[in-house]
Design a protein around this motif. Structure first.
Motif, PDB file in Angstrom:
ATOM      1  N   SER A 218      37.601  94.110 -41.310  1.00 28.08           N
ATOM      2  CA  SER A 218      36.304  94.574 -41.282  1.00 28.08           C
ATOM      3  C   SER A 218      35.244  93.416 -40.716  1.00 28.08           C
ATOM      4  O   SER A 218      34.324  94.027 -40.202  1.00 28.08           O
ATOM      5  CB  SER A 218      35.756  95.051 -42.572  1.00 28.08           C
ATOM      6  OG  SER A 218      35.711  93.860 -43.467  1.00 28.08           O
ATOM      7  N   GLY A 219      35.896  92.359 -40.375  1.00 29.07           N
ATOM      8  CA  GLY A 219      34.979  91.494 -39.853  1.00 29.07           C
ATOM      9  C   GLY A 219      34.114  90.534 -40.945  1.00 29.07           C
ATOM     10  O   GLY A 219      33.711  89.240 -40.452  1.00 29.07           O
ATOM     11  N   LYS A 220      34.019  91.009 -41.981  1.00 30.73           N
ATOM     12  CA  LYS A 220      33.458  90.182 -43.049  1.00 30.73           C
ATOM     13  C   LYS A 220      34.362  89.054 -43.527  1.00 30.73           C
ATOM     14  O   LYS A 220      35.398  89.274 -43.557  1.00 30.73           O
ATOM     15  CB  LYS A 220      32.570  90.903 -44.184  1.00 30.73           C
ATOM     16  CG  LYS A 220      33.529  91.560 -45.229  1.00 30.73           C
ATOM     17  CD  LYS A 220      32.861  92.214 -46.334  1.00 30.73           C
ATOM     18  CE  LYS A 220      33.826  92.682 -47.360  1.00 30.73           C
ATOM     19  NZ  LYS A 220      33.266  93.312 -48.387  1.00 30.73           N
ATOM     20  N   SER A 221      33.769  88.012 -44.050  1.00 30.41           N
ATOM     21  CA  SER A 221      34.742  86.876 -44.704  1.00 30.41           C
ATOM     22  C   SER A 221      34.800  86.713 -46.068  1.00 30.41           C
ATOM     23  O   SER A 221      33.809  87.221 -47.062  1.00 30.41           O
ATOM     24  CB  SER A 221      34.449  85.473 -44.053  1.00 30.41           C
ATOM     25  OG  SER A 221      33.187  85.249 -44.633  1.00 30.41           O
ATOM     26  N   ALA A 222      35.943  86.446 -46.751  1.00 23.89           N
ATOM     27  CA  ALA A 222      35.885  86.298 -48.192  1.00 23.89           C
ATOM     28  C   ALA A 222      35.036  85.070 -48.716  1.00 23.89           C
ATOM     29  O   ALA A 222      35.219  84.095 -47.853  1.00 23.89           O
ATOM     30  CB  ALA A 222      37.464  86.158 -48.698  1.00 23.89           C
ATOM     31  N   PRO A 223      34.786  84.935 -49.864  1.00 20.36           N
ATOM     32  CA  PRO A 223      33.990  83.800 -50.124  1.00 20.36           C
ATOM     33  C   PRO A 223      35.056  82.757 -50.267  1.00 20.36           C
ATOM     34  O   PRO A 223      36.145  82.772 -50.477  1.00 20.36           O
ATOM     35  CB  PRO A 223      33.698  84.143 -51.751  1.00 20.36           C
ATOM     36  CG  PRO A 223      33.542  85.589 -51.824  1.00 20.36           C
ATOM     37  CD  PRO A 223      34.524  86.202 -50.738  1.00 20.36           C
ATOM     38  N   GLU A 224      34.403  81.475 -50.266  1.00 22.39           N
ATOM     39  CA  GLU A 224      35.369  80.264 -50.000  1.00 22.39           C
ATOM     40  C   GLU A 224      36.366  80.076 -51.311  1.00 22.39           C
ATOM     41  O   GLU A 224      35.858  80.259 -52.330  1.00 22.39           O
ATOM     42  CB  GLU A 224      34.538  78.915 -50.097  1.00 22.39           C
ATOM     43  CG  GLU A 224      35.273  77.685 -49.761  1.00 22.39           C
ATOM     44  CD  GLU A 224      34.541  76.378 -49.307  1.00 22.39           C
ATOM     45  OE1 GLU A 224      34.938  75.399 -49.710  1.00 22.39           O
ATOM     46  OE2 GLU A 224      33.288  76.736 -48.936  1.00 22.39           O
ATOM     47  N   GLY A 225      37.492  79.860 -51.049  1.00 20.22           N
ATOM     48  CA  GLY A 225      38.421  79.736 -52.055  1.00 20.22           C
ATOM     49  C   GLY A 225      39.129  80.954 -52.726  1.00 20.22           C
ATOM     50  O   GLY A 225      40.034  81.150 -53.645  1.00 20.22           O
ATOM     51  N   ILE A 226      38.636  82.295 -52.036  1.00 19.69           N
ATOM     52  CA  ILE A 226      39.373  83.316 -52.357  1.00 19.69           C
ATOM     53  C   ILE A 226      40.019  84.048 -51.506  1.00 19.69           C
ATOM     54  O   ILE A 226      39.585  84.163 -50.209  1.00 19.69           O
ATOM     55  CB  ILE A 226      38.047  84.492 -52.861  1.00 19.69           C
ATOM     56  CG1 ILE A 226      37.247  83.785 -54.225  1.00 19.69           C
ATOM     57  CG2 ILE A 226      38.762  85.811 -53.351  1.00 19.69           C
ATOM     58  CD1 ILE A 226      36.253  84.746 -54.674  1.00 19.69           C
ATOM     59  N   GLY A 227      41.436  84.177 -51.745  1.00 12.09           N
ATOM     60  CA  GLY A 227      42.190  84.647 -50.424  1.00 12.09           C
ATOM     61  C   GLY A 227      41.913  86.001 -49.930  1.00 12.09           C
ATOM     62  O   GLY A 227      41.576  86.952 -50.564  1.00 12.09           O
ATOM     63  N   THR A 228      42.430  86.172 -48.920  1.00 16.05           N
ATOM     64  CA  THR A 228      42.212  87.596 -48.124  1.00 16.05           C
ATOM     65  C   THR A 228      43.469  88.297 -48.705  1.00 16.05           C
ATOM     66  O   THR A 228      44.461  87.573 -48.841  1.00 16.05           O
ATOM     67  CB  THR A 228      42.206  87.528 -46.464  1.00 16.05           C
ATOM     68  OG1 THR A 228      43.490  86.637 -46.040  1.00 16.05           O
ATOM     69  CG2 THR A 228      40.986  86.504 -45.933  1.00 16.05           C
TER      70      THR A 228
END
Length: 136
Positions: free
Chosen positions: A57-67
Motif C-alpha cells: 500500500s506504500g506506507k511503511s511499518a514502524p521501525e523494528g516491526i516486520g512487514t
C-alpha cells in the motif's frame, strides 16, 4: 388422517430436517477447512495493518516491526512459529483472539507472499490445524 399418521409424518419431517441440517453443517465445515488467502489478507488488513505493512500500500511499518512479506520470508520461518505468536502474542503485539481457522487463513495469505520456493510451505496439507502452544 389418523393420529398415528400425523405423528409418523411429524417424526419423518423432523428426521428429514435434521438430515438436511447435518448435511449443511458438514458442508460448512468442509468449506471452512480449506484455508483461504483472501480471507487471510482481509483479516491481516483488519487486525494487523495498524502495525505491520500487510500489502504494497506504500506506507511503511514502524521501525523494528516486520512487514508481512518479511515475516513470510524470514529464514527458518514456519507455520508453527507464526501460529504460536498469534495464539500467545508477545508484547507489544495485542492478543487479537483469532480462531485456528483464521490462523490457517493468515498462513495461506503469508504463503502467497513467499518468494523462496525451496522452503517448506506454511500451510500444512489436509488443512491440519495448529496446536496451542504451552505457556511455559
Amino acid at each position: 388422517m389418523s393420529m398415528w399418521t400425523r405423528g409418523a409424518t411429524r417424526v419423518m419431517c423432523a428426521a428429514v430436517a435434521a438430515t438436511g441440517i447435518a448435511a449443511l453443517a458438514d458442508w460448512a465445515l468442509a468449506q471452512a477447512a480449506e484455508p483461504s488467502a483472501d480471507r487471510g489478507r482481509a483479516l491481516a488488513v483488519r487486525l494487523c495493518a495498524n502495525c505491520h505493512l500487510v500489502d504494497g500500500s506504500g506506507k511503511s511499518a514502524p521501525e523494528g516491526i516486520g512487514t508481512f512479506r518479511g515475516i513470510a520470508n524470514r529464514p527458518g520461518q514456519s507455520a508453527d512459529r507464526i501460529s504460536n505468536v498469534l495464539m500467545l502474542p508477545h508484547m507489544p503485539m495485542p492478543d487479537v483472539q483469532i480462531t485456528r481457522d483464521e490462523i490457517q487463513d493468515i498462513l495461506a495469505y503469508l504463503e502467497t507472499l513467499r518468494t523462496n520456493p525451496d522452503v517448506a510451505p506454511l500451510v500444512k496439507p489436509g488443512g491440519q490445524k495448529p496446536q496451542y502452544p504451552s505457556k511455559t
